[in-house]
Scaffold this motif. Structure first.
Motif, PDB file in Angstrom:
ATOM      1  N   ASP A 563      13.089  -5.298  10.910  1.00 55.99           N
ATOM      2  CA  ASP A 563      12.463  -3.988  11.135  1.00 55.99           C
ATOM      3  C   ASP A 563      13.351  -2.968  10.408  1.00 55.99           C
ATOM      4  O   ASP A 563      14.495  -2.760  10.820  1.00 55.99           O
ATOM      5  CB  ASP A 563      12.414  -3.787  12.666  1.00 55.99           C
ATOM      6  CG  ASP A 563      11.998  -2.392  13.089  1.00 55.99           C
ATOM      7  OD1 ASP A 563      12.051  -1.454  12.277  1.00 55.99           O
ATOM      8  OD2 ASP A 563      11.645  -2.235  14.278  1.00 55.99           O
ATOM      9  N   GLN A 565      14.314   0.716   8.365  1.00 58.92           N
ATOM     10  CA  GLN A 565      14.107   2.118   8.010  1.00 58.92           C
ATOM     11  C   GLN A 565      15.168   2.497   6.984  1.00 58.92           C
ATOM     12  O   GLN A 565      16.355   2.541   7.304  1.00 58.92           O
ATOM     13  CB  GLN A 565      14.201   3.032   9.242  1.00 58.92           C
ATOM     14  CG  GLN A 565      13.853   4.480   8.907  1.00 58.92           C
ATOM     15  CD  GLN A 565      13.712   5.372  10.139  1.00 58.92           C
ATOM     16  OE1 GLN A 565      14.211   5.054  11.224  1.00 58.92           O
ATOM     17  NE2 GLN A 565      13.041   6.506   9.979  1.00 58.92           N
ATOM     18  N   GLN A 575      15.053   9.208  12.261  1.00 53.48           N
ATOM     19  CA  GLN A 575      15.787   7.968  12.537  1.00 53.48           C
ATOM     20  C   GLN A 575      16.161   7.892  14.015  1.00 53.48           C
ATOM     21  O   GLN A 575      16.288   6.796  14.573  1.00 53.48           O
ATOM     22  CB  GLN A 575      17.061   7.908  11.669  1.00 53.48           C
ATOM     23  CG  GLN A 575      16.833   7.468  10.221  1.00 53.48           C
ATOM     24  CD  GLN A 575      16.625   8.612   9.257  1.00 53.48           C
ATOM     25  OE1 GLN A 575      16.511   9.777   9.652  1.00 53.48           O
ATOM     26  NE2 GLN A 575      16.588   8.315   7.956  1.00 53.48           N
ATOM     27  N   ASN A 578      13.655   6.039  16.152  1.00 59.27           N
ATOM     28  CA  ASN A 578      13.885   4.599  16.007  1.00 59.27           C
ATOM     29  C   ASN A 578      15.025   4.157  16.955  1.00 59.27           C
ATOM     30  O   ASN A 578      14.904   3.165  17.689  1.00 59.27           O
ATOM     31  CB  ASN A 578      14.233   4.325  14.532  1.00 59.27           C
ATOM     32  CG  ASN A 578      14.253   2.847  14.182  1.00 59.27           C
ATOM     33  OD1 ASN A 578      14.428   1.996  15.033  1.00 59.27           O
ATOM     34  ND2 ASN A 578      14.096   2.543  12.899  1.00 59.27           N
ATOM     35  N   HIS A 581      14.013   3.871  20.529  1.00 60.61           N
ATOM     36  CA  HIS A 581      13.304   2.607  20.788  1.00 60.61           C
ATOM     37  C   HIS A 581      14.293   1.452  20.971  1.00 60.61           C
ATOM     38  O   HIS A 581      14.159   0.635  21.893  1.00 60.61           O
ATOM     39  CB  HIS A 581      12.318   2.306  19.646  1.00 60.61           C
ATOM     40  CG  HIS A 581      11.716   0.932  19.739  1.00 60.61           C
ATOM     41  ND1 HIS A 581      11.789   0.011  18.708  1.00 60.61           N
ATOM     42  CD2 HIS A 581      11.053   0.308  20.746  1.00 60.61           C
ATOM     43  CE1 HIS A 581      11.185  -1.104  19.093  1.00 60.61           C
ATOM     44  NE2 HIS A 581      10.723  -0.952  20.301  1.00 60.61           N
ATOM     45  N   PHE A 602      17.161  -4.681  13.700  1.00 64.64           N
ATOM     46  CA  PHE A 602      16.889  -3.300  13.325  1.00 64.64           C
ATOM     47  C   PHE A 602      17.845  -2.933  12.196  1.00 64.64           C
ATOM     48  O   PHE A 602      19.066  -2.908  12.394  1.00 64.64           O
ATOM     49  CB  PHE A 602      17.099  -2.363  14.506  1.00 64.64           C
ATOM     50  CG  PHE A 602      16.187  -2.645  15.669  1.00 64.64           C
ATOM     51  CD1 PHE A 602      14.907  -2.101  15.725  1.00 64.64           C
ATOM     52  CD2 PHE A 602      16.601  -3.465  16.717  1.00 64.64           C
ATOM     53  CE1 PHE A 602      14.067  -2.348  16.809  1.00 64.64           C
ATOM     54  CE2 PHE A 602      15.765  -3.723  17.799  1.00 64.64           C
ATOM     55  CZ  PHE A 602      14.495  -3.168  17.840  1.00 64.64           C
ATOM     56  N   PHE A 604      19.015  -0.334   9.101  1.00 64.07           N
ATOM     57  CA  PHE A 604      18.938   1.031   8.574  1.00 64.07           C
ATOM     58  C   PHE A 604      19.686   1.119   7.250  1.00 64.07           C
ATOM     59  O   PHE A 604      20.635   0.383   7.002  1.00 64.07           O
ATOM     60  CB  PHE A 604      19.601   2.034   9.521  1.00 64.07           C
ATOM     61  CG  PHE A 604      18.909   2.213  10.841  1.00 64.07           C
ATOM     62  CD1 PHE A 604      18.041   3.281  11.043  1.00 64.07           C
ATOM     63  CD2 PHE A 604      19.126   1.320  11.891  1.00 64.07           C
ATOM     64  CE1 PHE A 604      17.413   3.466  12.264  1.00 64.07           C
ATOM     65  CE2 PHE A 604      18.498   1.495  13.123  1.00 64.07           C
ATOM     66  CZ  PHE A 604      17.638   2.575  13.309  1.00 64.07           C
ATOM     67  N   GLU A 663       9.426   1.240   8.694  1.00 67.43           N
ATOM     68  CA  GLU A 663       9.398   2.392   9.602  1.00 67.43           C
ATOM     69  C   GLU A 663       9.124   3.665   8.801  1.00 67.43           C
ATOM     70  O   GLU A 663       9.952   4.108   7.991  1.00 67.43           O
ATOM     71  CB  GLU A 663      10.758   2.533  10.308  1.00 67.43           C
ATOM     72  CG  GLU A 663      11.138   1.339  11.181  1.00 67.43           C
ATOM     73  CD  GLU A 663      10.607   1.447  12.615  1.00 67.43           C
ATOM     74  OE1 GLU A 663      10.097   2.519  12.995  1.00 67.43           O
ATOM     75  OE2 GLU A 663      10.711   0.439  13.349  1.00 67.43           O
ATOM     76  N   ILE A 665       8.145   7.079  10.096  1.00 69.58           N
ATOM     77  CA  ILE A 665       7.866   7.698  11.386  1.00 69.58           C
ATOM     78  C   ILE A 665       8.160   9.188  11.421  1.00 69.58           C
ATOM     79  O   ILE A 665       8.460   9.748  12.464  1.00 69.58           O
ATOM     80  CB  ILE A 665       8.656   6.941  12.487  1.00 69.58           C
ATOM     81  CG1 ILE A 665      10.165   6.992  12.222  1.00 69.58           C
ATOM     82  CG2 ILE A 665       8.195   5.478  12.561  1.00 69.58           C
ATOM     83  CD1 ILE A 665      10.999   6.295  13.318  1.00 69.58           C
ATOM     84  N   TYR A 779       5.130   5.940  20.359  1.00 72.02           N
ATOM     85  CA  TYR A 779       5.904   5.049  19.482  1.00 72.02           C
ATOM     86  C   TYR A 779       6.268   3.755  20.216  1.00 72.02           C
ATOM     87  O   TYR A 779       6.085   2.651  19.686  1.00 72.02           O
ATOM     88  CB  TYR A 779       7.150   5.793  19.009  1.00 72.02           C
ATOM     89  CG  TYR A 779       8.047   5.028  18.069  1.00 72.02           C
ATOM     90  CD1 TYR A 779       7.585   4.550  16.846  1.00 72.02           C
ATOM     91  CD2 TYR A 779       9.391   4.813  18.394  1.00 72.02           C
ATOM     92  CE1 TYR A 779       8.427   3.874  15.976  1.00 72.02           C
ATOM     93  CE2 TYR A 779      10.242   4.143  17.534  1.00 72.02           C
ATOM     94  CZ  TYR A 779       9.762   3.667  16.331  1.00 72.02           C
ATOM     95  OH  TYR A 779      10.605   3.006  15.472  1.00 72.02           O
ATOM     96  N   GLN A 783       5.153  -0.013  19.296  1.00 79.09           N
ATOM     97  CA  GLN A 783       6.130  -1.082  19.039  1.00 79.09           C
ATOM     98  C   GLN A 783       5.847  -2.313  19.892  1.00 79.09           C
ATOM     99  O   GLN A 783       6.052  -3.448  19.452  1.00 79.09           O
ATOM    100  CB  GLN A 783       7.554  -0.577  19.292  1.00 79.09           C
ATOM    101  CG  GLN A 783       8.056   0.405  18.228  1.00 79.09           C
ATOM    102  CD  GLN A 783       8.404  -0.271  16.913  1.00 79.09           C
ATOM    103  OE1 GLN A 783       8.118  -1.448  16.695  1.00 79.09           O
ATOM    104  NE2 GLN A 783       9.033   0.472  16.008  1.00 79.09           N
TER     105      GLN A 783
END
Ligand code: 7GP
Length: 833
Positions: A563, A565, A575, A578, A581, A602, A604, A663, A665, A779, A783
């Protein structure tokens, strides 16, 4: 040196010619020759960098005959040419891309093998030219690739920054900036053109007089002059003979620079003046919004614009002739307002240097420029103080005043008595200190104005440029952004490229991305699905290996959903939504360790502007959350968090192929388009996204059922803001939200320090300008749906295949054709191979 000038004769392209031959034998011979004659090395003593340089020169040689031929055809046919004016080009590594566009990747790889070279290591050796910040600069680079590929004669003009975007280190979870040194070991892709150089002047005053015919003439007596020297990089199209020019300007002290004449006895002063001149192209400003009032930044803008316009005039006089037809030869696209001073500069050159009357000069100027807006964020709209302009560019200020005077008169005649409108539309903002509105200058001086996605282009018309739209609606357009499938599929994801070619039965999709539709009929084919999954897993393995070697996070590519971003760190990109979450999932797992959940990684990536405190704090938060989660054995079999340091083009190419989930968002109405969204989806990621920017069009194309939508619409955002948005109510109205935010400040992620993340949390609870809290619940729900679908592989794979199959619209080739047909009025000028 023979390598610094393009040949004027085109060498015959026989297979045996060492500099042009494309056979394996020619490539091998050329490589050995270049290693010896250019780098001065035998294999035995060559460094990895020598090996790279020899490869680069071998490839560059093969572009030069096409380049010379393109230049000849463009010149003799008086081809209409687009000049793309951009302060940024985020190019990424050249070598692999040029191999693909030349069509010799495979044979070069085999030649390398026979020479016992490590091909991947050679590609890795290249330092990318990071001459841009993010979306706007990378878009310019994609457009250069597509202009050549769709065979539009084009010149990209910009600045040859000695230091591009900084390199990002992560130390103790914080971003640390290191200066970029892309030129340290030389740049084999550029050709210096010391003879193509122009003076650029600053400061001083103007003198007004009348000539013998009684016409008013203006002389600008400047007090500083620098020289702009051209450095040319060839940009080859995919599978075509067209090579366009990327011409970047380097600032130097003028040739006439002379200790005796200008600085009698003042040795220090003379050297200081030289340094001051060279400072102008020294460093890229690392912000994706302008840093208010920086004088050097305005100097940079004027510097590259002046060189470019002077160069265009020179080319026109050399080929076509009279300047009255300048706008028929050239169209100049302004990449945001950074080059907007070009409007005043072309006026100045036509009037003051070429004695053209105002009306004729204005007609030409107005018909030369087109302007692209890239942001609605008010803080990113450029203005410059009148005082600074007066000091640096006194003649341009006069011209801007005169443009404004004439323009506002037409506004008055059109809207009798509406002085409020006149003040709103003025090029000068008179509220507070007087400032020049660069967007207004760009609009008034242009034939066409466009936004970069459908929603964005509509919002321009109803918000920041509403008055201008009402006055001349016919000048407003949309051109939805695109990305090049060469770099972002073929180069970065060769396994996927091969699979697509196999199932489509052709590789035409690389130049005509709509052909990907041929995949649709196979979307449910278990054979394709199995292969599709293998390709995705292999890309995830590559990324996992790389991440474990750089930063040490271990991810499981077999079981975990990736996943991702990856984009500049910005509050509007959210961010932190995210992260909330992630914290929610973490808390759920802590409460119920046996929760059967889809394991997720996750991931980034992204740089923060060095002076953007909140963005830097978000990086620290991500890394702090990562540290706790990755070290908690109760959860780390299910979730892990990774921050990839130094997200740039090269590292992006590692991420896009490996994403299961992309992502996107941002708060609806804030992201003008986005282009990372396209890169991920093209590589088979499904998108979780808001109805913002190009997400809307991506969803329209791939089908609503193949896109994970959540959150408020731009219209709902507008309404909520008008009603008075109160994040406090959300915080108190949702127990889970409150507990997630409270965990941020609890000290858990900060070794007991309850103050570290307080600014972030407080800002969310009290202001929340980007409405993270309002979209939080939607969100999370989205998810949860995503996890459910990921648990059904056949369904997920089908959706993934359909995403790729329906991405044709988002090729930058389509964007460029849109510009060429609807805005520029330019026809392709094919150059054969
Ligand atoms: C970006 C926009 O934020 C992004 O949404 C868009 O896709 C991209 O331009 C290309 O159009 N803007 C910038 O990078 C930027 O620096 C300030 O904008 C003017």
């Amino acid at each position: 040196a023979p390598e610094t000038e393009a040949p004027t004769e085109v060498p015959a392209a026989t297979p045996e010619h060492t500099r042009t031959g494309m056979s394996k034998a020619s490539l091998k011979q050329a490589y050995i020759d270049n290693l010896f004659y250019i780098q001065g090395r035998f294999r035995e003593v060559a460094t990895p960098h020598d090996l790279y340089m020899a490869a680069a020169f071998t490839v560059r040689d093969r572009m030069l005959d096409r380049w010379v031929k393109s230049a000849q055809v463009y010149k003799t046919s008086h081809a209409r040419t687009v000049c793309y004016l951009s302060a940024e080009y985020l190019l990424g590594p050249h070598l692999a891309n040029n191999l693909v566009n030349l069509g010799i990747s495979e044979v070069a790889r085999r030649a390398g093998e026979e020479l016992d070279l490590d091909f991947e290591a050679i590609l890795e050796e290249e330092e990318e030219p990071g001459l841009g910040n993010g979306g706007l600069g990378r878009l310019a680079a994609c457009y250069m690739d597509s202009l050549a590929t769709v065979q539009i004669p084009a010149i990209g003009y910009g600045i040859r920054y000695e230091f591009g975007i900084f390199d990002q280190d992560i130390q103790n979870g914080w971003q640390v900036e290191r200066s970029d040194t892309w030129l340290r070991n030389g740049n084999p892709w550029e050709i210096p053109r010391p003879k193509i150089s122009f003076p650029v002047r600053y400061g001083g005053h103007t003198e007004h007089s009348r000539d013998q015919a009684g016409r008013s003439r203006v002389r600008w007596v400047a007090d500083m002059v620098v020289s702009g020297v051209a450095f040319d990089t060839p940009v080859l199209g995919y599978g075509v003979g067209n090579v366009n020019l990327l011409r970047l300007w380097k600032a130097e002290a003028p040739e006439s620079f002379d200790f005796q004449v200008f600085n009698v006895g003042d040795y220090y002063g003379a050297v200081h003046a030289k340094i001051e001149a060279e400072t102008i192209s020294k460093v890229l400003y690392p912000n994706d919004e302008p840093e208010a009032g920086k004088e050097l930044r305005l100097k940079q803008q004027y510097f590259f614009v002046s060189c470019s316009i002077q160069d265009m005039i020179r080319l026109h006089l050399n080929t076509v002739g009279p300047l009255e037809t300048f706008h028929e030869k050239f169209v100049a696209q302004l990449n945001d307002t950074h080059p907007a001073i070009a409007v005043a500069e072309l006026m100045r050159l036509l009037m003051d240097d070429h004695a053209m009357p105002w009306d004729a000069a204005w007609d030409i100027t107005r018909n030369t420029f087109c302007y692209t807006n890239h942001t609605l964020l008010p803080e990113a709209l450029e203005t410059w103080s009148v005082a600074l302009f007066e000091r640096l560019l006194p003649r341009h200020l006069e011209i801007i005043y005169e443009i404004n005077r004439r323009f506002l008169d037409t506004v008055r005649v059109r809207y009798l008595g509406d002085e409020a409108r006149v003040a709103r539309m003025s090029l000068i903002d008179e509220t507070g200190g007087r400032r020049i509105r660069m967007a207004h200058l760009a609009v008034v001086g242009s034939r066409a104005v466009n936004g970069v996605a459908a929603l964005h282009s509509e919002l321009i018309k109803t918000t920041i440029l509403k008055d201008f739209y009402e006055m001349s609606p016919e000048r407003f357009h949309n051109v939805t952004n695109g990305v090049t499938p060469r770099r972002f599929i073929v180069v970065s994801n060769p396994r996927l490229a091969e699979l697509i070619t196999e199932f489509c039965g052709h590789d035409r999709w690389i130049r005509d991305l709509d052909c990907l539709r041929d995949l649709e009929e196979h979307a449910e084919d278990p054979a394709l699905q199995a292969r599709w999954r293998e390709v995705k897993t292999a890309a995830k393995q590559d990324l996992a290996l790389w991440l474990s070697q750089h930063g040490g996070v271990v991810l499981d590519p077999q079981t975990m959903m990736f996943d991702i971003q990856a984009k500049r760190m910005h509050e509007y990109k959210r961010q932190h939504l995210n992260v909330l979450h992630i914290i929610r999932v973490y808390q759920r797992l802590k409460q119920n360790p046996n929760l059967g959940m889809v394991p997720r990684a996750f991931i980034f990536g992204g740089k923060a502007a060095p002076g953007y405190y909140m963005a830097k704090l978000m990086i620290k938060l991500i890394n702090s959350v990562a540290e706790v989660i990755n070290n908690d054995p109760q959860v780390n079999g299910f979730i892990r968090v990774a921050f990839m340091a130094d997200f740039n083009v090269k590292n992006g190419q590692r991420l896009y192929p490996a994403a299961d989930l992309s992502e996107q968002i941002s708060l609806a109405g804030k992201e003008a388009s986005g282009t990372g969204n396209m890169k991920f989806s093209m590589n088979g990621a499904l998108t979780v996204g808001t109805l913002d920017g190009a997400n809307i069009e991506i969803r329209d194309e791939v089908g609503a059922e193949n896109f994970f939508l959540f959150g408020m619409t731009a219209e709902e955002v507008r309404r909520k803001q008008a009603e008075g948005y109160r994040p406090w109510d959300y915080y108190h109205g949702d127990d889970e939200l409150r507990s997630d935010i409270d965990l941020v400040t609890s000290g858990l992620f900060s070794h007991g320090d309850t103050n570290l993340f307080r600014p972030l949390a407080d800002h969310l609870i009290n202001q929340d300008p980007f409405m993270v809290l309002a979209d939080y619940r939607a969100y999370l729900n989205c998810q949860d749906r995503i996890s459910e679908v990921y648990d059904r592989p056949a369904e997920w794979d089908r959706m993934s295949i359909l995403n790729v199959a329906r991405m044709g619209k988002f090729s930058s080739d389509r964007s460029i054709r849109d510009y060429a047909e609807r805005i520029w009025g330019i026809e392709p000028k094919p150059i054969g191979i």
